[in-house]
Structure formats: C-alpha cells, structure tokens
Design a protein around this motif. Structure first.
Motif: not given
Lengths: 206, 227
Positions: B59, B61-67, B70-71, B74, B78, B81-82
């Motif tokens: 991902i 390529g689609i994750v904006p640098d600013k966030i 947090p991405c 997450v 995940t 937890t699995v």
C-alpha cells in the motif's frame, strides 16, 4: 495520474484512513470468527483436564459458584460416576501470595480429607516461591539419551503433597511442609487450602 | 553475494535488531527468561514483521505521507490481534500465558514500526518480505540465545530438558536484572567476534556508519570534532 502520496486534502486523508481501518476490521473480524470456537473449547477442556488430575474416575460434573465475603469467587465441583458421587473439589484463590493471587484446585475424599492439589495460576518468584506451588515434570538429559521413558501422571511437589490425607482442622504450619526461604508462599498455600476446606464444610452444612 | 541474500542476512548479523540496532529491548528482557518463551515470542514477532512489511510495501503507493504512521500502526495492530487470537486458540497454554501482555505489545515494538518506516515503505514486495524475514529471524535468534543462556544458568535446563550440571543455579538470571547482565555479555561477545574478524583482515572494526551517533539526524552532537 497524480501521486497519491503527496495528497494532503483532509477529505482524501480521512478517506484513506477509513479504507485501511475498514480492511483491518474485516481481517480481525474474520480471524475472531475463525478462532472463537477453538478458544472456547480450549478454556473448557483446561478446567476438565485439571479436574481429571485431582479427582478419581468420573463421568459427570456439577458446578456450583460460591462468592466469598471478601470478594473472591470459588467454584465447588461435585463429580459423579454412574449417578453416584465420585469426588468433590473446590477451586478457590488467595491474595496472600508473594506475587499476589494464587489460584488452585483442591480435591477432597468422602471424609473431607485433602486428596490432591493443583495450582492453576500464580505469580510467585521463579526458583523460590515456585518450589511451593509448581508441579513440574523434569526430563533429564541422561534419561532421554538412554531412551528411558519419563514418568506419567502428576509430577510430585513435596510442599503440595504434604497436605494430602489431612482434614481442614489438621492443617497448620507444623503439619504441612514449609519450604525454607519461601515462608510467604508457604503461608499463602496453607491459607488457600484452609479456605477450600472451609468452603466445603460450609456448603455441606446446609 | 547477491543483494537478495544480503537483504535477508543483514538482519541476522550486521544489523541484528536486538544486538546491533538495540530495538525491542522490553520484550527481549521480559520474555527471554527461558528458551521456549523466547522462541515463541521471536516467532510471533517474525510473523507480524513479515506480514506487516508485505502489506505496507503493497500500500506504499496509496498511503499519503502525512498519515503514514497511523496507517502503519493500524496494519501492524491488525496482524498482532490475528497472532494473539491464533496463539490463544492453538499455542501451548503455558507459553501463551507466559508471553502475556508482551504479545499484544508487539504492536508498539520498535522493530516492526522501524522496518515499516525505514524499509517496507521504500522498497518492493519481495525485498520487504526478505527484510522482514531476516529481521524477524535475527530477533528470534538473539532472543533464543539469551533465553538458552538464562535458562541454563538459572534453572540448569535448556528447553525444559535438565542438563544435569547443577540442580538449581543463579535465580537472579531468570529475572529482569539478570536479563540485562546476560544481554550485556552477549553484546560484548558479538563485538569481540567482529573486532577479531576485522583484525584478521588488517582493519579496525567500526560499527556500520549509519548507526554512528555522528550520523543521527536527531542531534548534531560531536559532528564537528573528530571529523
């Protein structure tokens, strides 16, 4: 195509975060669904396995939850075989351990003498307090090399085994085994077994 | 050595997360009191590391640098937890209990987020997989080595098999302070090997320059002298 990484509008940021969280939630929900049954089965079989360790042969168990006056919860197990009582056990806990709570399952024979004790959870110091509460099978290097089979059944523990065959009134620091250096853990164990005996007495009196 | 093999092996020795990067000290000290726990913790972390590296590389390529942070968190949480749920269902109960709070805490393990930020977010799928596997393997190896030493010295056993050298050893090594002491000796041993190897080649051992304080972007301390 614009570079998505350089986008900084609040709408796109929220949307991207929402998408990732939604996907994460889906994955977690799926895993939870998948493991729900095995986890529940496992917790149930753990209780059963401990009961099998302390009680003689049985085919059915009745449970009775007892809440103590000091907030500790205990469970009385009445085991049956072919409809006749086969044994009884009390699961209870004490907060007096060196590391706080000790939880154990104590079984009794028909004359209310202690039959066997298995500690379910504790937080005692490794190497000191654990000598009072832990039953640990030790496999030795030479035995394994020689191909000797390890002993089956419940591993011995001098402190816990010293309670066997005594009624609740007979239990005192003089009659059971106290491990030197682990007085607090030994006292806690004595307190726990006394509690179990008291609970059984109380329950049978009414 | 091809670059693929290099990406994998760097995590084991040259950039070992515990022994060189000094990341993830908290689970190292807490779960290495015996070899089986250390191994289980290492494998759980490796699984999370490989999976999160893969997904983050996918991902990137689609994750904006600013966030991005947090991405990444997450994604990592995940997989933690699995792992937690699967271990609760299938791992030996004693091991699941011994790992306790340190299993969910893999989420905040610096190694996992560190690799996501430093490697997976800049490299392709296959390289990220190799990097994650190598780092995880290095972490597992370091943890298991410390665990074996601590278990042997504190209880006389290795993987619960009694070695019959002594009945009960130094109890302190089974606890957190003993973890620091053993870890220190392992670090010293590793530095000693590196120095000896460099000497044989007629050179002086220098830690990889990127781990030198002089190159740390956070502080300019010492940047002007010596150089």
């Amino acid at each position: 195509m614009t570079d998505l990484r350089k986008k900084s509008g609040i709408l796109y940021l929220s949307f991207a975060l929402f998408l990732i969280c939604a996907a994460a939630a889906a994955v977690m929900a799926f895993t939870a669904l998948l493991t729900e049954k095995p986890i529940r089965q496992r917790q149930k079989s753990l209780v059963e396995e401990n009961l099998k360790l302390v009680l003689p042969d049985f085919d059915a168990v009745k449970e009775r939850k007892i809440s103590g006056s000091d907030g500790t919860d205990s469970v009385l197990f009445l085991a049956e075989k072919d409809g006749k009582p086969a044994g009884k056990a009390v699961q209870t806990s004490t907060m007096n351990g060196y590391g706080g709570k000790i939880e154990a399952l104590v079984s009794f024979d028909p004359a209310n003498r202690v039959r066997r004790i298995v500690v379910i959870s504790h937080n005692e110091t490794p190497g000191i307090g654990t000598r009072v509460v832990e039953r640990k099978a030790v496999r030795r290097l030479w035995d394994v090399l020689k191909g000797q089979k390890t002993e089956e059944g419940l591993p011995a523990n001098e402190a816990l085994d010293s309670y066997e065959g005594r009624t609740g009134d007979e239990l005192s620091p003089g009659t059971v085994h106290f491990v030197s250096g682990a007085t607090i853990s030994s006292n806690a164990m004595l307190d726990l077994v006394r509690r179990a005996a008291d609970i059984l007495k109380e329950e049978e009196s009414h | 050595m091809t670059s693929f093999a290099k990406e994998f092996t760097k995590g084991i020795w040259k950039e070992n997360p515990v022994l060189v990067l000094a990341l993830g000290m908290c689970p190292t000290l807490a779960t290495s009191s015996n070899a089986s726990n250390a191994l289980a913790m290492g494998l759980a972390t490796t699984f999370v590391l490989v999976c999160s590296n893969l997904v983050i590389s996918l991902i990137r390529g689609i994750v904006p640098d600013k966030i991005r942070i947090p991405c990444y968190i997450v994604v990592i949480s995940t997989f933690v937890t699995v792992t937690d749920l699967f271990m609760k269902a299938y791992a030996p109960p004693a091991i699941y209990k011994a790992l306790g709070i340190f299993l969910p805490l893999i989420t905040v393990n610096c190694i996992v987020l560190g690799r996501a930020e430093a490697f997976a977010s800049k490299n392709g799928l296959f390289l990220s997989l190799l990097d994650g596997a190598g780092m995880g393997f290095g972490f597992t190896l370091a943890l298991t080595v410390v665990g074996v030493i601590r278990e042997f010295l504190s209880a006389g056993t290795i993987f619960n098999l009694h070695m019959q050298c002594w009945e009960s050893g130094f109890a302190v090594l089974g606890q957190a302070p003993g973890g620091f002491i053993v870890l220190g000796f392992v670090l010293a041993g590793m530095n000693c090997l590196n120095i000896r190897k460099a000497r044989k080649n007629g050179a002086r051992y220098e830690p990889p320059p990127e781990f030198d304080c002089h190159n740390c972007a956070l502080c300019d301390f010492g940047r002007t002298d010596e150089k």
